[in-house]
Write an enzyme that holds these catalytic residues in place. Structure first.
Site, PDB file in Angstrom:
ATOM      1  CG  LEU A   1      -1.856  -1.241   1.254  1.00 57.99           C
ATOM      2  CD1 LEU A   1      -2.366  -1.519   2.665  1.00 57.99           C
ATOM      3  CD2 LEU A   1      -3.021  -1.018   0.297  1.00 57.99           C
ATOM      4  N   PRO A   2       0.243   2.415  -0.308  1.00 57.06           N
ATOM      5  CG  PRO A   2      -1.061   3.944  -1.514  1.00 57.06           C
ATOM      6  CD  PRO A   2      -1.131   2.640  -0.781  1.00 57.06           C
TER       7      PRO A   2
ATOM      8  CB  THR B   1       8.222   2.229   1.793  1.00 58.62           C
ATOM      9  OG1 THR B   1       8.826   1.319   0.879  1.00 58.62           O
ATOM     10  CG2 THR B   1       9.294   2.979   2.557  1.00 58.62           C
TER      11      THR B   1
ATOM     12  CE  LYS C   1      11.982   1.108   0.092  1.00 61.88           C
ATOM     13  NZ  LYS C   1      12.495   0.875  -1.228  1.00 61.88           N
TER      14      LYS C   1
ATOM     15  CE  LYS D   1       5.912   6.325   1.256  1.00 65.37           C
ATOM     16  NZ  LYS D   1       5.506   4.938   1.072  1.00 65.37           N
TER      17      LYS D   1
HETATM   18  P1  NAD Z   1       0.855   2.486  -6.289  1.00 61.60           P
HETATM   19  O1  NAD Z   1       0.255   3.785  -5.901  1.00 61.60           O
HETATM   20  O2  NAD Z   1       1.143   2.178  -7.718  1.00 61.60           O
HETATM   21  O3  NAD Z   1      -0.023   1.260  -5.697  1.00 61.60           O
HETATM   22  C1  NAD Z   1      -0.720   1.301  -4.476  1.00 61.60           C
HETATM   23  C2  NAD Z   1      -2.029   0.529  -4.663  1.00 61.60           C
HETATM   24  O4  NAD Z   1      -2.707   0.433  -3.412  1.00 61.60           O
HETATM   25  C3  NAD Z   1      -2.996   1.223  -5.635  1.00 61.60           C
HETATM   26  O5  NAD Z   1      -3.353   0.310  -6.664  1.00 61.60           O
HETATM   27  C4  NAD Z   1      -4.176   1.619  -4.747  1.00 61.60           C
HETATM   28  O6  NAD Z   1      -5.414   1.572  -5.428  1.00 61.60           O
HETATM   29  C5  NAD Z   1      -4.099   0.547  -3.672  1.00 61.60           C
HETATM   30  N1  NAD Z   1      -4.776   0.922  -2.428  1.00 61.60           N
HETATM   31  C6  NAD Z   1      -4.669   2.065  -1.711  1.00 61.60           C
HETATM   32  N2  NAD Z   1      -5.443   2.012  -0.618  1.00 61.60           N
HETATM   33  C7  NAD Z   1      -6.087   0.810  -0.645  1.00 61.60           C
HETATM   34  C8  NAD Z   1      -7.038   0.176   0.192  1.00 61.60           C
HETATM   35  N3  NAD Z   1      -7.504   0.765   1.305  1.00 61.60           N
HETATM   36  N4  NAD Z   1      -7.469  -1.059  -0.162  1.00 61.60           N
HETATM   37  C9  NAD Z   1      -7.007  -1.659  -1.285  1.00 61.60           C
HETATM   38  N5  NAD Z   1      -6.106  -1.099  -2.122  1.00 61.60           N
HETATM   39  C10 NAD Z   1      -5.660   0.116  -1.806  1.00 61.60           C
HETATM   40  O7  NAD Z   1       2.213   2.383  -5.425  1.00 61.60           O
HETATM   41  P2  NAD Z   1       3.470   1.407  -5.683  1.00 61.60           P
HETATM   42  O8  NAD Z   1       4.461   2.110  -6.539  1.00 61.60           O
HETATM   43  O9  NAD Z   1       2.990   0.048  -6.041  1.00 61.60           O
HETATM   44  O10 NAD Z   1       4.094   1.416  -4.208  1.00 61.60           O
HETATM   45  C11 NAD Z   1       3.496   0.688  -3.140  1.00 61.60           C
HETATM   46  C12 NAD Z   1       4.450   0.748  -1.943  1.00 61.60           C
HETATM   47  O11 NAD Z   1       5.721   0.210  -2.320  1.00 61.60           O
HETATM   48  C13 NAD Z   1       4.693   2.179  -1.432  1.00 61.60           C
HETATM   49  O12 NAD Z   1       4.763   2.152  -0.031  1.00 61.60           O
HETATM   50  C14 NAD Z   1       6.040   2.533  -2.061  1.00 61.60           C
HETATM   51  O13 NAD Z   1       6.740   3.494  -1.285  1.00 61.60           O
HETATM   52  C15 NAD Z   1       6.726   1.176  -2.080  1.00 61.60           C
HETATM   53  N6  NAD Z   1       7.764   0.982  -3.116  1.00 61.60           N
HETATM   54  C16 NAD Z   1       7.532   1.351  -4.411  1.00 61.60           C
HETATM   55  C17 NAD Z   1       8.550   1.130  -5.360  1.00 61.60           C
HETATM   56  C18 NAD Z   1       8.368   1.507  -6.823  1.00 61.60           C
HETATM   57  O14 NAD Z   1       9.357   1.476  -7.580  1.00 61.60           O
HETATM   58  N7  NAD Z   1       7.156   1.855  -7.270  1.00 61.60           N
HETATM   59  C19 NAD Z   1       9.749   0.535  -4.985  1.00 61.60           C
HETATM   60  C20 NAD Z   1       9.929   0.151  -3.661  1.00 61.60           C
HETATM   61  C21 NAD Z   1       8.919   0.367  -2.731  1.00 61.60           C
END
Ligand code: NAD
Length: 298
Positions: free
Chosen positions: A65-66, A96, A171, A246
């Site tokens: 999740l975000p 994260t 992280k 963030k």
């Molecule tokens: P994203 O915004 O693409 O995906 C998050 C998903 O969570 C979305 O599809 C959203 O609809 C869903 N969501 C939000 N609230 C929800 C709820 N209550 N119930 C169900 N679904 C819900 O983000 P991402 O890039 O996939 O990143 C996710 C996490 O991973 C974050 O914490 C980010 O910091 C971490 N991260 C991302 C990357 C990257 O390269 N994108 C790399 C490492 C870590």
């Protein structure tokens, strides 16, 4: 057979859940975005209509999740996962988030006899798709041992950083360093371009010289240098500026708690916040390169 409930099918969670399906797991999925759910069901996952519905009867729950508020909302409270799952369900959060939120959820889970592991990842969307992520775990030895075989189906390196929240601390240290490397690489590449150098040639030189780093090897911020990177795709996909801002906020909070000196982290935090405030929050974080370009080059 193990049933996994996977919640949060965004840029990272989508391909991670798909790898669990490919590995032969029964995967039940939920996301607020129906399109994300549809893409996973096409690949063999089973759709659930709600967050609560997806965890009922699952052996393992994985969330991606975000931010911390989403994780606290889904796990805690009367309707939270902790009150909905069966007694021996393993809970793994790969988002994260701040270490305090991870520890709060872990303590609430422990009070119910459940293992909760914070398992944030590194490796980006390419690593998520290839199943080569690095997982950085915090939790008990028993929780880590139970989580490892599942995480191995989505990643290549699985670390146990320490107790609850330790994965999150490790992280954000990594992401603070990544932001410094991305900003430093961007300004060096643009300095070379401003003096007539080709960014691709300069990248090849620096990659095998003392300035070599992960961003030059895997994630060049200059458009056109690496065809598969977000930079060569109008900075779409990848890791959003908003999410990097963030993570840097979390790093600055952690630094304040321990009175640590993080001057470069503070500078990149300011740069990423400024970039987001200029309307670039949804672009990939390598778009910080634009802050160094001439206006007419963008
Ligand atoms: P994203 O915004 O693409 O995906 C998050 C998903 O969570 C979305 O599809 C959203 O609809 C869903 N969501 C939000 N609230 C929800 C709820 N209550 N119930 C169900 N679904 C819900 O983000 P991402 O890039 O996939 O990143 C996710 C996490 O991973 C974050 O914490 C980010 O910091 C971490 N991260 C991302 C990357 C990257 O390269 N994108 C790399 C490492 C870590």
């Amino acid at each position: 057979m193990t049933t996994i409930a996977f919640i949060g099918l965004g840029n990272m969670g989508g391909p991670m859940a798909a790898n669990l399906v490919k590995a032969g797991r029964t995967v039940r999925v939920f996301d607020l975005n129906p399109q994300a759910v549809a893409e996973l069901t096409e690949q063999g996952a089973i759709a659930a209509s709600s967050g609560c519905g997806v965890v009922a009867g699952a052996d393992v729950v994985i969330t991606m999740l975000p931010a911390g508020k989403h994780v606290r909302q889904l796990y805690l409270g009367d309707d939270g996962f902790i009150n909905k799952v069966a007694a021996d369900t393993l809970l793994i959060d790969c988002s994260t988030i701040d270490a305090d939120s991870a520890t709060t959820v872990a303590n609430a889970a422990a009070a119910k006899g459940l293992e909760f592991v914070d398992a944030p990842v590194s490796g980006g969307t390419a690593g998520a798709a290839a199943g080569t992520l690095t997982f950085i775990c915090g939790g008990t030895d028993a929780g880590f041992a139970a989580a490892k075989p599942v995480l191995e189906q989505m990643g290549a390196n699985i670390f146990h950083a320490g107790g609850h929240g330790a994965g999150q601390v490790a992280k954000i240290c990594n992401n603070m360093l990544l932001s410094v490397l991305m900003v430093g690489t961007s300004e060096a590449l643009q300095l070379g371009r401003d003096h007539g150098l080709d960014a691709g040639v300069l990248s090849e030189i620096m990659k095998v010289s003392s300035g070599g780093n992960w961003t030059l090897e895997k994630y060049n911020p200059c458009p056109g240098v690496m065809p598969q990177t977000p930079a060569s795709n109008d900075y779409q996909g990848g890791f959003m500026v908003d999410l990097m801002a963030k993570d840097l906020g979390l790093a600055m909070m952690a630094a304040a708690q321990s009175n640590s000196s993080t001057p470069l982290g503070a500078l990149t935090t300011a740069l990423y916040r400024q970039h987001a405030r200029q309307g670039h929050g949804k672009l990939d974080f390598s778009s910080i390169f634009q802050q160094f370009q001439q206006q007419q080059e963008r």
